[in-house]
Every structure is written in structure tokens, then in C-alpha cells.
Scaffold this active site. Structure first.
Site, PDB file in Angstrom:
ATOM      1  N   LYS A  80     -53.154  33.238  74.133  1.00  0.00           N
ATOM      2  CA  LYS A  80     -52.661  32.806  72.807  1.00  0.00           C
ATOM      3  C   LYS A  80     -52.622  34.068  71.953  1.00  0.00           C
ATOM      4  O   LYS A  80     -53.643  34.540  71.476  1.00  0.00           O
ATOM      5  CB  LYS A  80     -53.619  31.769  72.208  1.00  0.00           C
ATOM      6  CG  LYS A  80     -52.990  30.813  71.191  1.00  0.00           C
ATOM      7  CD  LYS A  80     -52.295  31.454  70.030  1.00  0.00           C
ATOM      8  CE  LYS A  80     -53.262  31.927  68.967  1.00  0.00           C
ATOM      9  NZ  LYS A  80     -52.566  32.692  67.884  1.00  0.00           N
ATOM     10  N   GLY A 100     -53.500  30.071  65.078  1.00  0.00           N
ATOM     11  CA  GLY A 100     -54.884  30.185  65.520  1.00  0.00           C
ATOM     12  C   GLY A 100     -55.684  28.907  65.370  1.00  0.00           C
ATOM     13  O   GLY A 100     -56.387  28.480  66.289  1.00  0.00           O
ATOM     14  N   GLU A 133     -64.533  40.970  70.626  1.00  0.00           N
ATOM     15  CA  GLU A 133     -64.278  42.309  70.069  1.00  0.00           C
ATOM     16  C   GLU A 133     -63.940  42.096  68.609  1.00  0.00           C
ATOM     17  O   GLU A 133     -62.875  41.579  68.285  1.00  0.00           O
ATOM     18  CB  GLU A 133     -63.093  42.976  70.777  1.00  0.00           C
ATOM     19  CG  GLU A 133     -63.303  43.269  72.244  1.00  0.00           C
ATOM     20  CD  GLU A 133     -64.296  44.381  72.483  1.00  0.00           C
ATOM     21  OE1 GLU A 133     -64.602  45.150  71.554  1.00  0.00           O
ATOM     22  OE2 GLU A 133     -64.792  44.476  73.617  1.00  0.00           O
ATOM     23  N   GLY A 156     -48.598  30.306  69.133  1.00  0.00           N
ATOM     24  CA  GLY A 156     -49.000  29.290  68.166  1.00  0.00           C
ATOM     25  C   GLY A 156     -49.966  29.801  67.127  1.00  0.00           C
ATOM     26  O   GLY A 156     -50.362  30.965  67.123  1.00  0.00           O
ATOM     27  N   GLU A 212     -64.780  45.814  56.203  1.00  0.00           N
ATOM     28  CA  GLU A 212     -63.607  46.311  56.916  1.00  0.00           C
ATOM     29  C   GLU A 212     -62.360  46.052  56.060  1.00  0.00           C
ATOM     30  O   GLU A 212     -62.081  44.913  55.710  1.00  0.00           O
ATOM     31  CB  GLU A 212     -63.481  45.590  58.256  1.00  0.00           C
ATOM     32  CG  GLU A 212     -62.364  46.138  59.105  1.00  0.00           C
ATOM     33  CD  GLU A 212     -62.310  45.498  60.491  1.00  0.00           C
ATOM     34  OE1 GLU A 212     -62.279  44.265  60.575  1.00  0.00           O
ATOM     35  OE2 GLU A 212     -62.294  46.247  61.477  1.00  0.00           O
ATOM     36  N   CYS A 260     -59.426  48.619  64.494  1.00  0.00           N
ATOM     37  CA  CYS A 260     -60.815  48.177  64.286  1.00  0.00           C
ATOM     38  C   CYS A 260     -61.811  49.308  64.465  1.00  0.00           C
ATOM     39  O   CYS A 260     -62.867  49.314  63.859  1.00  0.00           O
ATOM     40  CB  CYS A 260     -61.141  47.003  65.195  1.00  0.00           C
ATOM     41  SG  CYS A 260     -60.605  47.239  66.884  1.00  0.00           S
ATOM     42  N   GLY A 283     -55.046  28.241  69.095  1.00  0.00           N
ATOM     43  CA  GLY A 283     -56.203  29.090  69.405  1.00  0.00           C
ATOM     44  C   GLY A 283     -57.463  28.253  69.542  1.00  0.00           C
ATOM     45  O   GLY A 283     -58.224  28.399  70.504  1.00  0.00           O
TER      46      GLY A 283
HETATM   47  P1  NAD Z   1     -57.926  36.485  63.086  1.00  0.00           P
HETATM   48  O1  NAD Z   1     -59.290  36.631  63.628  1.00  0.00           O
HETATM   49  O2  NAD Z   1     -57.668  35.341  62.177  1.00  0.00           O
HETATM   50  O3  NAD Z   1     -56.880  36.351  64.288  1.00  0.00           O
HETATM   51  C1  NAD Z   1     -57.052  36.889  65.584  1.00  0.00           C
HETATM   52  C2  NAD Z   1     -56.548  35.887  66.630  1.00  0.00           C
HETATM   53  O4  NAD Z   1     -57.344  34.714  66.572  1.00  0.00           O
HETATM   54  C3  NAD Z   1     -55.119  35.413  66.410  1.00  0.00           C
HETATM   55  O5  NAD Z   1     -54.496  35.195  67.661  1.00  0.00           O
HETATM   56  C4  NAD Z   1     -55.304  34.104  65.693  1.00  0.00           C
HETATM   57  O6  NAD Z   1     -54.228  33.228  65.849  1.00  0.00           O
HETATM   58  C5  NAD Z   1     -56.536  33.562  66.388  1.00  0.00           C
HETATM   59  N1  NAD Z   1     -57.294  32.563  65.618  1.00  0.00           N
HETATM   60  C6  NAD Z   1     -57.376  32.427  64.267  1.00  0.00           C
HETATM   61  N2  NAD Z   1     -58.176  31.377  63.957  1.00  0.00           N
HETATM   62  C7  NAD Z   1     -58.605  30.843  65.117  1.00  0.00           C
HETATM   63  C8  NAD Z   1     -59.478  29.754  65.452  1.00  0.00           C
HETATM   64  N3  NAD Z   1     -60.056  29.016  64.512  1.00  0.00           N
HETATM   65  N4  NAD Z   1     -59.715  29.497  66.758  1.00  0.00           N
HETATM   66  C9  NAD Z   1     -59.167  30.274  67.721  1.00  0.00           C
HETATM   67  N5  NAD Z   1     -58.333  31.294  67.464  1.00  0.00           N
HETATM   68  C10 NAD Z   1     -58.055  31.588  66.182  1.00  0.00           C
HETATM   69  O7  NAD Z   1     -57.527  37.826  62.399  1.00  0.00           O
HETATM   70  P2  NAD Z   1     -56.334  38.078  61.342  1.00  0.00           P
HETATM   71  O8  NAD Z   1     -56.229  36.993  60.328  1.00  0.00           O
HETATM   72  O9  NAD Z   1     -55.129  38.353  62.116  1.00  0.00           O
HETATM   73  O10 NAD Z   1     -56.878  39.369  60.626  1.00  0.00           O
HETATM   74  C11 NAD Z   1     -57.899  39.251  59.637  1.00  0.00           C
HETATM   75  C12 NAD Z   1     -58.859  40.397  59.712  1.00  0.00           C
HETATM   76  O11 NAD Z   1     -59.437  40.477  61.022  1.00  0.00           O
HETATM   77  C13 NAD Z   1     -58.268  41.766  59.521  1.00  0.00           C
HETATM   78  O12 NAD Z   1     -58.085  42.097  58.213  1.00  0.00           O
HETATM   79  C14 NAD Z   1     -59.275  42.628  60.208  1.00  0.00           C
HETATM   80  O13 NAD Z   1     -60.357  42.888  59.357  1.00  0.00           O
HETATM   81  C15 NAD Z   1     -59.736  41.794  61.339  1.00  0.00           C
HETATM   82  N6  NAD Z   1     -59.074  42.157  62.600  1.00  0.00           N
HETATM   83  C16 NAD Z   1     -59.771  42.834  63.522  1.00  0.00           C
HETATM   84  C17 NAD Z   1     -59.164  43.186  64.696  1.00  0.00           C
HETATM   85  C18 NAD Z   1     -59.889  43.913  65.758  1.00  0.00           C
HETATM   86  O14 NAD Z   1     -59.258  44.533  66.596  1.00  0.00           O
HETATM   87  N7  NAD Z   1     -61.194  43.854  65.824  1.00  0.00           N
HETATM   88  C19 NAD Z   1     -57.843  42.882  64.927  1.00  0.00           C
HETATM   89  C20 NAD Z   1     -57.136  42.171  63.969  1.00  0.00           C
HETATM   90  C21 NAD Z   1     -57.777  41.815  62.809  1.00  0.00           C
END
Ligand code: NAD
Length: 464
Positions: free
Chosen positions: A170, A203, A245, A201, A371, A279, A207
Site C-alpha cells: 500500500k 492510509g 522506520e 489507497g 521533525e 527522515c 493502509g
Molecule cells: P504517514 O505516516 O501518514 O503516511 C505513511 C504511509 O502510511 C502512507 O502510505 C499512508 O497512506 C499510510 N497510513 C496513514 N495512516 C495510516 C493508518 N492509520 N494505517 C495504516 N497506514 C496508514 O505520513 P505522511 O502524512 O505522509 O507524512 C507526515 C509526516 O511523517 C512527515 O511530515 C514526516 O515527518 C513523517 N514522514 C517520515 C518518513 C520517513 O521516512 N520516516 C516518510 C514520510 C513522512
């Protein structure tokens, strides 16, 4: 590339179960460039079933055969390098040159490393009177972010395949076209049907359905700490393996004996690359009090080279732009001094922010603790080495970092005392075989190399 309007399940593009779609936006000009289906729990269920059905066959293939398929996948990623770079640039906004070198180049390197590891890893070893078998964990649910869209996919899928696992992916809402291109590549590489499956889709819908699905044996997640915590809790309740991660707030520690100009220049470049959406970026620059003013001047000059729209791309979406601007405003409010950039919009269109450098940052300020995920560097003064160590280790995160010193041994001695998963010594180069992952709240588990492969294996001991 052209967007697919279905899900890749069981080796074919199937119509999505529901009517909803997600619009994909180019963050450089805010134009919609395509639509992909928004998966439902029904789509996730179909994908998990396909992965489950394919698992026994794939798990039973000889490691050499799995290595050959992963090698073929690497070859497809190399052959389609330009298309990958253009797709990532279109949906993430990264400058094309950066997309070619990093977003397309690194995944091919990582896939190649797992083709080799699959062929050479000892899946069976003798320990005294026992034979220890390393067996695949089962069906993997992979949930990836948008910041390195293909790298994050390959860093999960390649080791999972090498181990003999099957996968349901996903990908992030913002970068689904890169994920669709990867699905095409798995088909071209001759992976058997159902070994890799894709459900695009949202999250909180697709997700969440994947993370909580009974048919998934291991959830591997990269993204925000908030979502990681939820996924960890769900996996814990189901006694399911989980790899997380998460975020980072890494320190770039410049010891007094270091080449200051080089350490500052490389440090600023590390943060500005990918518009600060990394990150492991070294967003806190720690400089000795006596060298502070010189370091700040050097950092501001280095940041000025990253012109928005040229060397620096936009942020991924409007939400991230608001978030990063909010942090910059917060930094000013809390008394930090802007020496480059600021919260204003540098261009009329696109989600751009200027490369920003803050001086007079104290370790407890919000911008030094949280962050930001944007092109923002905080320069922090330290009094002595112990003070530098306290500051470096003084956040909830521990993903990466850097140490610079005149002698390598001096930098290594400092790095040993850092609570973090990876440290670059005097600008050390990226190594696709080195384990990557976090101490403290930066995560659980490791990716890349043999440590990354081990995440997807479970052991069985036979006594003789
Ligand atoms: P996020 O954690 O919301 O999304 C990451 C992934 O998780 C996406 O595929 C998303 O669809 C999915 N997801 C979201 N909610 C979910 C749930 N309840 N259950 C399962 N899957 C779910 O991150 P974001 O909104 O894209 O970014 C927000 C912040 O996260 C950024 O500002 C940054 O600080 C951090 N981030 C970190 C990394 C990293 O590499 N560690 C990468 C992207 C973002």
C-alpha cells in the site's frame, strides 16, 4: 507514464472494488496528472488472499531462482530508469537530475544487492548438534511513504522476495504512479502471479485494513511516528511481526578539529536534497562556540545555492507546505534568528519553500526537537564535547547523524557514544549493504543488507 485504473492483484490489473479515486498532483505546478483507484478493505482482502495463495510456491523455490528473479527486476529498473525518474519528478517534484541519480539509481542498487544476498545467504546453518533453518515469515503487508517513493518500496519488497515471502504493498497517496510502475516491473521480471500485489489507497482505509488483516504475518511500515505507533499497537495485539522506520532529528556534529567549510557545506547539502524530505537528514548542525559565527555565515551561503524551482524542488503537497511554514514561523516566535530563507512563498505556483537556515537555536526549541521534513537547518552552539553529546542525544529520535573531526579516530570515538542507528564519519558514502534503522522512537528493526533480509526470516532449529 499512464495511470492504471485497477489494482495489481494475482498477476493482473483488476478493477477496484469501489468507485473512489485519488487525484495525483504535480507539486511543482499544482496540476492534476492522473487518478488512481482508492482501495477498500475488499481490495486489500483480495490482495492478501492472492499473496497467501502464492506463498507456498514462492517459499519453496530455490534461493538461486529467487535471486534470478530479483536480478531480472533490477535489470528492468535499470532499463526503465528515465521513465522512473520522470514519474517521480512528476508526482514528488524532485529535480529530474536528482530523480535520475537517487530516486531511480538507488533502488536499482538495492535490488541488485538483494539478488546477490538471495544467492549467497546461508539459509541453513549448523550450530552444535542442531541445524538452524531460516524460513520466510509469510505474507508481508508493506506500507510506504512518498519521500523516496521507489526506494522505500524496494527496501521492503526486495528483501521480502529474497527471503521467500510474498507481498501486498500500500504505497503513499501522493506517489502511487511510481508504485504502479514498480508493479509493471515485477511482471516484466517474471515474478509468479500473486508474489507481489499492489493496492493503492488512503492510509486510514486501505493502509489500516492491510495493517490489521489476519492474513498478514508481518507489517513493514515507513512513515510518521504517529501512524507507526498505531500500527505497532495493532500488530502487538495480534502478536504479529512488525518493522517500523519512523522519523528523525539527526545531528551533524562538527568537532573543532574538523574542516569547517567542508562539514558545513556537506551538512547543508544533506538537508536541502529532496527539499528536506528525508527522515535521516542532519537537520541540527552542532558547532563549537568559537567557530559558531563563521559556521553560520558558511551555512547561509551554502543554502543560497539551492534556488527553488532549479536546484531545489517543491514540497510534496499543500499540507506539508503549511506544516513546514508553521515550523519556520514557530522558530522565529521562539527566538531563533533567520539567516537564510523564511516562511514566505519564493515562487507564485507550486509548493515551494526557500532553503532556510536558523542561527541562535537552543536545544530545547521546537525546531530543534521536532521533525520538520522541509529544507530547514538549525545551527546550534555547544561549549565542549560533553555538551555536544548531550545535545546530539537530546531528542526522542535516533535515526542517523554525522561527525566531523581532523582525525577519523576522534570522530569514531564520538560516534560510539551517539544514540543513533547510523553515523557518517567525515562525509562517509552511502552503503546499500549497511543496516539502516532507528534507536529510540525512530523505529524498530533494520532495512538494507543482510540485517534487512533477517527481518523477513524466522528460524527453526532441528536437533540431531
Ligand atoms: P504517514 O505516516 O501518514 O503516511 C505513511 C504511509 O502510511 C502512507 O502510505 C499512508 O497512506 C499510510 N497510513 C496513514 N495512516 C495510516 C493508518 N492509520 N494505517 C495504516 N497506514 C496508514 O505520513 P505522511 O502524512 O505522509 O507524512 C507526515 C509526516 O511523517 C512527515 O511530515 C514526516 O515527518 C513523517 N514522514 C517520515 C518518513 C520517513 O521516512 N520516516 C516518510 C514520510 C513522512
Amino acid at each position: 507514464m499512464k495511470a492504471h485504473d485497477g489494482m495489481y492483484i494475482g498477476g493482473e490489473w483488476r478493477p477496484a472494488a469501489g468507485p473512489d479515486t485519488i487525484a495525483v498532483v504535480n507539486p511543482a505546478d499544482e496540476q492534476v496528472i492522473g487518478h488512481v483507484p482508492a482501495g477498500t478493505p475488499e481490495d486489500v482482502d483480495a490482495a492478501v488472499r492472492a499473496a497467501r495463495a502464492a506463498f507456498p510456491g514462492w517459499a519453496a523455490t530455490a534461493p538461486a531462482e529467487r535471486a534470478a528473479r530479483i536480478g531480472a527486476l533490477r535489470d528492468v529498473l535499470v532499463a526503465r530508469r528515465d521513465e522512473i525518474a520522470e514519474t517521480v519528478t512528476a508526482e514528488l517534484g524532485a529535480p529530474l537530475q536528482f530523480s535520475r541519480a537517487v530516486h531511480a539509481g538507488v533502488p536499482a542498487l538495492v535490488a541488485g544487492s538483494y539478488a546477490e544476498l538471495a544467492a549467497t545467504h546461508p539459509f541453513e546453518e549448523k550450530v552444535g548438534n542442531s541445524t538452524v533453518l531460516s524460513e520466510p515469515v509469510g505474507v508481508v503487508g508493506a506500507i510506504t511513504p512518498w519521500n523516496y517513493p521507489l526506494h522505500q518500496i524496494v527496501a521492503k519488497v526486495a528483501p521480502a522476495l529474497a527471503a521467500g515471502c510474498t507481498v501486498v504493498l500500500k504505497p503513499a497517496e501522493d506517489t502511487p504512479l511510481t508504485a504502479q510502475l514498480f508493479a509493471e516491473a515485477t511482471a516484466e521480471a517474471g515474478l509468479p502471479a500473486g508474489v507481489f500485489n499492489l493496492v493503492t489507497g488512503v492510509g486510514s482505509v486501505a493502509g489500516q485494513a492491510l495493517a490489521g488483516h489476519d492474513g498478514v504475518d508481518l507489517v513493514s511500515f515507513t512513515g510518521s511516528t504517529a501512524v507507526g505507533r498505531q500500527i505497532g499497537a495493532v500488530a502487538g495485539a495480534a502478536v504479529k511481526r512488525v518493522a517500523l522506520e519512523l522519523g528523525g532529528k539527526s545531528a551533524n556534529v562538527i568537532l573543532p578539529s574538523a574542516d569547517l567549510a567542508k562539514a558545513v557545506g556537506v551538512g547543508v547539502a544533506n538537508v536541502m536534497g529532496n527539499s528536506g524530505q528525508t527522515c535521516s537528514a542532519w537537520t541540527r548542525m552542532l558547532v563549537h562556540r568559537d567557530q559558531y559565527d563563521e559556521a553560520v555565515t558558511l551555512a547561509a551561503a551554502a543554502a543560497a545555492k539551492y534556488a527553488p524551482g532549479e536546484r531545489m524542488g517543491p514540497l510534496v503537497n499543500a499540507k506539508q507546505l503549511d506544516r513546514v511554514r508553521g515550523y519556520i514561523e514557530k522558530g522565529v516566535e521562539e527566538g531563533a534568528r533567520l539567516v537564510a530563507g523564511g516562511p514566505g512563498a519564493p515562487l507564485e505556483r507550486g509548493y515551494y519553500v526557500s532553503p532556510t537556515v536558523f542561527a541562535d537555536v537552543t536545544p530545547d526549541m521546537t525546531i530543534a526537537q521536532e521533525e520538520i521534513f522541509g529544507p530547514v537547518v538549525s545551527v546550534i552552539a555547544y561549549e565542549d564535547e560533553e555538551d555536544a553529546l548531550r545535545i546530539a542525544n537530546g531528542t526522542v529520535y535516533g535515526l542517523a547523524g554525522a561527525v566531523w573531526a581532523g582525525e577519523e579516530s576522534e570522530a569514531v570515538a564520538f560516534a560510539r557514544r551517539m544514540d543513533t542507528g547510523q553515523v557518517d564519519i567525515n562525509g562517509g558514502r552511502f552503503n546499500p549493504l549497511a543496516p539502516f534503522g532507528g534507536y529510540k522512537q525512530s523505529g524498530v528493526g533494520r532495512e538494507l543488507g543482510s540485517h534487512g533480509l533477517a527481518e523477513y526470516l524466522q528460524t527453526k532449529s532441528l536437533q540431531f
